[in-house]
Design a protein around this motif. Structure first.
Motif, short mmCIF file in Angstrom:
data_model
loop_
_atom_site.label_atom_id
_atom_site.label_comp_id
_atom_site.label_asym_id
_atom_site.label_seq_id
_atom_site.Cartn_x
_atom_site.Cartn_y
_atom_site.Cartn_z
N ALA A 140 0.83 -1.21 0.00
CA ALA A 140 0.00 0.00 0.00
C ALA A 140 0.87 1.26 0.00
O ALA A 140 0.56 2.22 -0.71
N VAL A 141 1.94 1.25 0.78
CA VAL A 141 2.84 2.41 0.81
C VAL A 141 3.54 2.59 -0.53
O VAL A 141 3.72 3.71 -1.00
N LEU A 142 3.90 1.47 -1.16
CA LEU A 142 4.55 1.52 -2.48
C LEU A 142 3.58 1.86 -3.60
O LEU A 142 3.99 2.37 -4.64
N GLY A 143 2.31 1.53 -3.41
CA GLY A 143 1.34 1.69 -4.49
C GLY A 143 1.54 0.63 -5.56
O GLY A 143 1.23 0.85 -6.73
N VAL A 167 8.49 9.62 -3.58
CA VAL A 167 8.56 8.34 -4.30
C VAL A 167 9.09 7.27 -3.36
O VAL A 167 10.17 7.41 -2.77
N ALA A 168 8.35 6.18 -3.22
CA ALA A 168 8.71 5.09 -2.30
C ALA A 168 9.39 3.95 -3.05
O ALA A 168 8.95 3.56 -4.12
N GLU A 169 10.47 3.46 -2.44
CA GLU A 169 11.17 2.27 -2.94
C GLU A 169 11.41 1.34 -1.77
O GLU A 169 11.70 1.79 -0.67
N ALA A 170 11.31 0.03 -2.02
CA ALA A 170 11.44 -0.94 -0.94
C ALA A 170 12.61 -1.88 -1.16
O ALA A 170 13.00 -2.17 -2.29
#
Length: 180
Positions: A140-143, A167-170
């Motif tokens: 959800a945080v990453l989309g 922009v989120a990266e995991a």
């Protein structure tokens, strides 16, 4: 002659203001503070017919909770979250204590997930949940649907989500072969 000089002065002032405004607008860009979110499944729990619906951590789980606090000792957390279960709260507690924080209880839900990023801009946050909720929360945080549920025997996954300029990266770190 005075009218001409006055008109030239006004024209220069207007042009100067316009140029100044443009340079301020181009330099004063909005940047979103970086944030890092750490997601863990709870540590090893008591199992068996007498464990009940809300089992505590077993001895290995207690050691693993301390291990996580040691692994994350250099992170200055702003918040630590856990679901309302003994095993998640006990996993989160050593890290919360070393950061002088209370463990905040959250209810895994789409509403909580969707507001999480905007509520924690520029923060370092630890979230402890379950084999099904942690991957869903990270996604959800990453989309993006990047991670599947965690296998029931796996307790050593650390998901690190870094948000830079929105922009989120995991990254998934595997600590499943840790030793007490």
């Amino acid at each position: 002659m005075h009218k001409i000089l006055f008109s030239i002065f006004i024209l220069i002032a207007i042009c100067g203001c316009n140029n100044k405004s443009k340079s301020i607008a181009s330099v004063d860009t909005v940047s979103i503070p970086d944030a890092t979110y750490y997601f863990l499944r709870h540590a090893d729990k008591v199992r068996g017919p007498n464990a009940g619906d809300n089992p505590p951590l077993n001895a290995t789980g207690k050691a693993r909770a301390k291990f996580w606090a040691k692994q994350l000792k250099d992170v200055d957390f702003d918040a630590v979250y856990s679901t309302n279960f003994k095993r998640t709260q006990s996993t989160a507690l050593p890290t919360a204590k070393q950061n002088k924080l209370e463990v905040k209880i959250y209810e895994p839900s789409e509403d909580f997930y969707s507001n999480f990023k905007s509520n924690h801009v520029g923060k370092n946050v630890l979230v402890v949940g379950h084999s099904n909720t942690i991957p869903a929360f990270v996604n959800a945080v990453l989309g993006d649907q990047k991670y599947n549920e965690i296998d029931d025997s796996t307790f050593g996954n650390l998901y690190i989500v870094k948000v830079k300029n929105g922009v989120a990266e995991a990254e998934l770190k595997d600590f499943n072969s840790w030793s007490k």
